[in-house]
Design a protein around this motif. Structure first.
Motif, PDB file in Angstrom:
ATOM      1  N   ARG A  14      47.865  27.554  -7.557  1.00  0.00           N
ATOM      2  CA  ARG A  14      46.745  28.229  -7.501  1.00  0.00           C
ATOM      3  C   ARG A  14      46.205  28.517  -8.851  1.00  0.00           C
ATOM      4  N   ALA A  15      45.532  27.704  -9.332  1.00  0.00           N
ATOM      5  CA  ALA A  15      45.317  27.899 -10.875  1.00  0.00           C
ATOM      6  C   ALA A  15      44.438  29.309 -11.312  1.00  0.00           C
ATOM      7  N   HIS A  16      43.725  29.462 -10.270  1.00  0.00           N
ATOM      8  CA  HIS A  16      43.009  30.916 -10.527  1.00  0.00           C
ATOM      9  C   HIS A  16      43.090  31.878  -9.558  1.00  0.00           C
ATOM     10  N   ASP A  17      43.237  33.196 -10.250  1.00  0.00           N
ATOM     11  CA  ASP A  17      43.504  34.161  -9.236  1.00  0.00           C
ATOM     12  C   ASP A  17      42.295  34.681  -8.625  1.00  0.00           C
ATOM     13  N   CYS A  18      41.061  34.352  -9.010  1.00  0.00           N
ATOM     14  CA  CYS A  18      39.869  34.671  -8.378  1.00  0.00           C
ATOM     15  C   CYS A  18      38.758  33.730  -8.882  1.00  0.00           C
ATOM     16  N   ASP A  19      37.648  33.667  -8.399  1.00  0.00           N
ATOM     17  CA  ASP A  19      36.405  32.782  -8.748  1.00  0.00           C
ATOM     18  C   ASP A  19      35.606  33.673 -10.011  1.00  0.00           C
ATOM     19  N   VAL A  20      35.411  35.029  -9.734  1.00  0.00           N
ATOM     20  CA  VAL A  20      34.566  35.819 -10.685  1.00  0.00           C
ATOM     21  C   VAL A  20      35.572  36.717 -11.313  1.00  0.00           C
ATOM     22  N   LEU A  21      35.623  36.883 -12.468  1.00  0.00           N
ATOM     23  CA  LEU A  21      36.431  38.085 -13.127  1.00  0.00           C
ATOM     24  C   LEU A  21      35.611  38.966 -13.639  1.00  0.00           C
ATOM     25  N   VAL A  22      35.185  40.103 -13.402  1.00  0.00           N
ATOM     26  CA  VAL A  22      34.359  41.079 -13.964  1.00  0.00           C
ATOM     27  C   VAL A  22      35.110  42.173 -15.013  1.00  0.00           C
ATOM     28  N   VAL A  23      34.880  42.117 -15.879  1.00  0.00           N
ATOM     29  CA  VAL A  23      35.445  43.162 -16.969  1.00  0.00           C
ATOM     30  C   VAL A  23      34.487  44.524 -16.937  1.00  0.00           C
ATOM     31  N   GLY A  24      34.985  45.374 -16.675  1.00  0.00           N
ATOM     32  CA  GLY A  24      34.244  46.790 -16.569  1.00  0.00           C
ATOM     33  C   GLY A  24      34.004  47.369 -15.212  1.00  0.00           C
ATOM     34  N   GLY A  25      34.497  48.592 -14.972  1.00  0.00           N
ATOM     35  CA  GLY A  25      34.193  49.151 -13.536  1.00  0.00           C
ATOM     36  C   GLY A  25      33.296  50.478 -13.736  1.00  0.00           C
ATOM     37  N   GLY A  26      32.117  50.111 -14.458  1.00  0.00           N
ATOM     38  CA  GLY A  26      31.121  51.030 -14.352  1.00  0.00           C
ATOM     39  C   GLY A  26      30.259  50.649 -13.118  1.00  0.00           C
ATOM     40  N   ILE A  27      28.976  51.054 -13.174  1.00  0.00           N
ATOM     41  CA  ILE A  27      28.157  50.840 -12.171  1.00  0.00           C
ATOM     42  C   ILE A  27      27.494  49.440 -12.112  1.00  0.00           C
ATOM     43  N   VAL A  28      27.358  48.910 -13.230  1.00  0.00           N
ATOM     44  CA  VAL A  28      26.792  47.708 -13.288  1.00  0.00           C
ATOM     45  C   VAL A  28      27.856  46.562 -13.148  1.00  0.00           C
ATOM     46  N   GLY A  29      29.039  46.842 -13.678  1.00  0.00           N
ATOM     47  CA  GLY A  29      30.059  45.767 -13.189  1.00  0.00           C
ATOM     48  C   GLY A  29      30.373  45.871 -11.690  1.00  0.00           C
ATOM     49  N   LEU A  30      30.322  47.024 -10.936  1.00  0.00           N
ATOM     50  CA  LEU A  30      30.605  47.194  -9.548  1.00  0.00           C
ATOM     51  C   LEU A  30      29.233  46.703  -8.730  1.00  0.00           C
ATOM     52  N   SER A  31      28.328  46.935  -9.290  1.00  0.00           N
ATOM     53  CA  SER A  31      27.025  46.312  -8.526  1.00  0.00           C
ATOM     54  C   SER A  31      27.111  44.934  -8.673  1.00  0.00           C
ATOM     55  N   THR A  32      27.448  44.340  -9.676  1.00  0.00           N
ATOM     56  CA  THR A  32      27.836  42.857 -10.014  1.00  0.00           C
ATOM     57  C   THR A  32      28.776  42.344  -8.952  1.00  0.00           C
ATOM     58  N   VAL A  45      36.350  37.812  -6.152  1.00  0.00           N
ATOM     59  CA  VAL A  45      36.097  38.883  -7.156  1.00  0.00           C
ATOM     60  C   VAL A  45      37.113  39.750  -7.640  1.00  0.00           C
ATOM     61  N   ALA A  46      37.246  39.742  -8.824  1.00  0.00           N
ATOM     62  CA  ALA A  46      38.391  40.721  -9.287  1.00  0.00           C
ATOM     63  C   ALA A  46      37.445  41.494 -10.366  1.00  0.00           C
ATOM     64  N   VAL A  47      37.908  42.650 -10.288  1.00  0.00           N
ATOM     65  CA  VAL A  47      37.260  43.785 -11.388  1.00  0.00           C
ATOM     66  C   VAL A  47      38.235  44.346 -12.350  1.00  0.00           C
ATOM     67  N   LEU A  48      38.131  44.154 -13.592  1.00  0.00           N
ATOM     68  CA  LEU A  48      39.320  44.875 -14.535  1.00  0.00           C
ATOM     69  C   LEU A  48      38.623  45.987 -15.153  1.00  0.00           C
ATOM     70  N   GLU A  49      39.275  47.143 -14.746  1.00  0.00           N
ATOM     71  CA  GLU A  49      38.804  48.588 -15.541  1.00  0.00           C
ATOM     72  C   GLU A  49      39.770  49.357 -16.228  1.00  0.00           C
ATOM     73  N   LYS A  50      39.616  49.544 -17.491  1.00  0.00           N
ATOM     74  CA  LYS A  50      40.631  49.965 -18.359  1.00  0.00           C
ATOM     75  C   LYS A  50      40.898  51.422 -17.922  1.00  0.00           C
ATOM     76  N   GLY A 181      43.221  50.759 -14.745  1.00  0.00           N
ATOM     77  CA  GLY A 181      44.365  50.803 -15.897  1.00  0.00           C
ATOM     78  C   GLY A 181      44.591  49.318 -16.406  1.00  0.00           C
ATOM     79  N   ALA A 182      43.556  48.565 -16.374  1.00  0.00           N
ATOM     80  CA  ALA A 182      43.654  47.121 -16.915  1.00  0.00           C
ATOM     81  C   ALA A 182      42.855  46.943 -18.155  1.00  0.00           C
ATOM     82  N   GLN A 183      43.354  47.324 -19.267  1.00  0.00           N
ATOM     83  CA  GLN A 183      42.581  47.028 -20.386  1.00  0.00           C
ATOM     84  C   GLN A 183      42.496  45.516 -20.822  1.00  0.00           C
ATOM     85  N   VAL A 184      41.638  45.133 -21.212  1.00  0.00           N
ATOM     86  CA  VAL A 184      41.490  43.712 -21.538  1.00  0.00           C
ATOM     87  C   VAL A 184      41.878  43.683 -23.084  1.00  0.00           C
TER      88      VAL A 184
END
Length: 412
Positions: A14-32, A45-50, A181-184
């Motif tokens: 499994r080369a990828h954990d997800c198809d789309v990796l979103v950085v940011g868990g504000g309203i724009v990232g979560l709406s995306t 889809v995975a979302v990383l939010e620090k 708790g996932a800061q890039v």
């Protein structure tokens, strides 16, 4: 922070954990994330939010206003998405039981010099398809007995809601994997393999496409990805007070904005909790999350000071900026600004409230980016300017970012 400092080692099978990796868990990232899973069911889809939860910065620290779209240039993304987004946000809140109200608002001219600008807003509102009613002094007091002005307009589609609750609902409804708790800290983009992101705890998350919705840090995430965004985020702190006598204001009252600056001026907002917030002013912050003068991050200050656009901006708007700084350090000066609209207010009526920071993109020549700014590159989509009214417009913005991300994904 540096990019491309480690080798990508694909996970066996499994080369990828997800198809789309979103950085940011504000309203724009979560709406995306929400829009992607709606448009293309089965997309991982995975979302990383620090932070430890969603909506901790711009989304959760604004005035909670559902903007009508009256201020924005006809045909711009802001105008189209705000008008559409306001109606969709009301519907979303109603569907999911989120506290909201369509209150309408007054935009009040208190000086003769503001009358032409007020009339221009009437025309702009009509061009944007927004219902606008023009008011004289006596009609102003029908809406707001304590407010004084030479003329005003009433905008019926403005409202208020709890954008933090909207973000939490989007997170739940998206079906995305959300890691808090996932800061890039590092990004390695390989056109033949995908994008690998290392977080602060040493974890590596691999995706086929990266979507950057990092708000206050979106330009830094773009550079970590290997892209030059062409803008720098210059943080402006907005300071708010709460009105100790909320009965002085029934709804939402705004001054006529200065078109040379992208801030709406000190206004009064009765929120869904019944309290009335006053503000914000706009002062340079000494950190991207600089919610007070005591929060200073030298590296971030240096990043602002080394950007030519910051100096050009200061040279162009220093008089305006001095007024904002004066109101920041003097409650009496802030009170004077409020009294233009609400003569009955006293300095003792202003109780300090939680501030916010606006992520404002500034070009190299000092121009403030006026519209939403979304750019694509190899295996990446970057949202580089999404300040107010982004919360209002978050559902259509999310669909647009999702459309672009899925197009990139489909082209691989």
């Amino acid at each position: 922070m540096h990019h491309r400092e480690w080798e990508v080692v694909p996970v066996v099978g499994r080369a990828h954990d997800c198809d789309v990796l979103v950085v940011g868990g504000g309203i724009v990232g979560l709406s995306t994330a929400y829009a992607i899973t709606r448009a293309a069911p089965g997309t991982r889809v995975a979302v990383l939010e620090k932070e430890a939860g969603p909506a901790r910065h711009q989304t959760g620290r604004n005035s909670g206003v559902i903007h009508s779209g009256i201020y924005y240039r006809p045909g711009s993304l802001k105008a189209r998405y705000a008008v559409r987004g306001a109606a969709e946000m009301v519907k979303f809140c109603a569907e999911y039981g989120i506290a909201h109200a369509v209150t309408g608002k007054l935009i009040v001219a208190t000086d003769r010099e503001e009358l032409p600008r007020l009339h221009a807003l009437v025309q702009r509102g009509r061009e944007n398809g927004i219902p606008v009613r023009e008011l004289g002094p006596a009609q102003i007091t029908e809406y707001e007995p304590e407010v004084r002005g030479l003329a005003a307009i009433h905008v019926g589609t403005t409202g208020v809601c709890d954008f933090g609750a909207v973000a939490r609902r989007l997170a739940e409804a998206s079906g995305a994997e959300i890691r808090y708790g996932a800061q890039v800290v590092q990004v390695d983009r390989r056109p033949e393999l995908g994008v690998a992101v290392r977080t602060g705890d040493g974890s590596v998350v691999r995706g086929r496409v990266l979507v950057n919705c990092a708000g206050l840090y979106c330009d830094e995430i773009a550079r970590l990805t290997g892209d030059e965004p062409g803008v720098r985020i210059v943080p402006f702190r907005g300071e708010y007070y709460e009105l100790a006598r909320p009965g002085l204001v029934r709804g939402l009252v705004y001054p006529v904005p200065d078109p040379a600056f992208p801030f709406l001026g000190v206004h009064l907002t009765r929120g869904i909790d019944g309290g009335v917030h006053i503000g914000p002013n706009a002062v340079p912050a000494l950190a991207r999350e600089g919610y007070g003068w005591g929060v200073v991050r030298p590296r971030e200050v240096a990043a602002t000071l080394t950007w030519p656009g910051a100096w050009a901006l200061a040279h162009r708007h220093w008089r305006y900026g001095l007024g904002e700084l004066r109101r920041s350090v003097s409650r009496a000066a802030f009170t004077d600004a409020v009294r233009r609209l609400l003569p009955a207010v006293e300095e003792a009526d202003l109780v300090p409230a939680a501030p916010g920071v606006r992520a404002q993109a500034v070009l190299r020549d000092g121009t403030l980016v006026d519209d939403f700014l979304i750019r694509e590159s190899a295996r990446a989509v970057h949202v580089l300017n999404a300040p107010s009214p982004a919360a209002t417009a978050s559902l259509p913005i999310g669909r647009e970012v999702a459309r672009r991300a899925l197009a990139v994904l489909g082209a691989l």
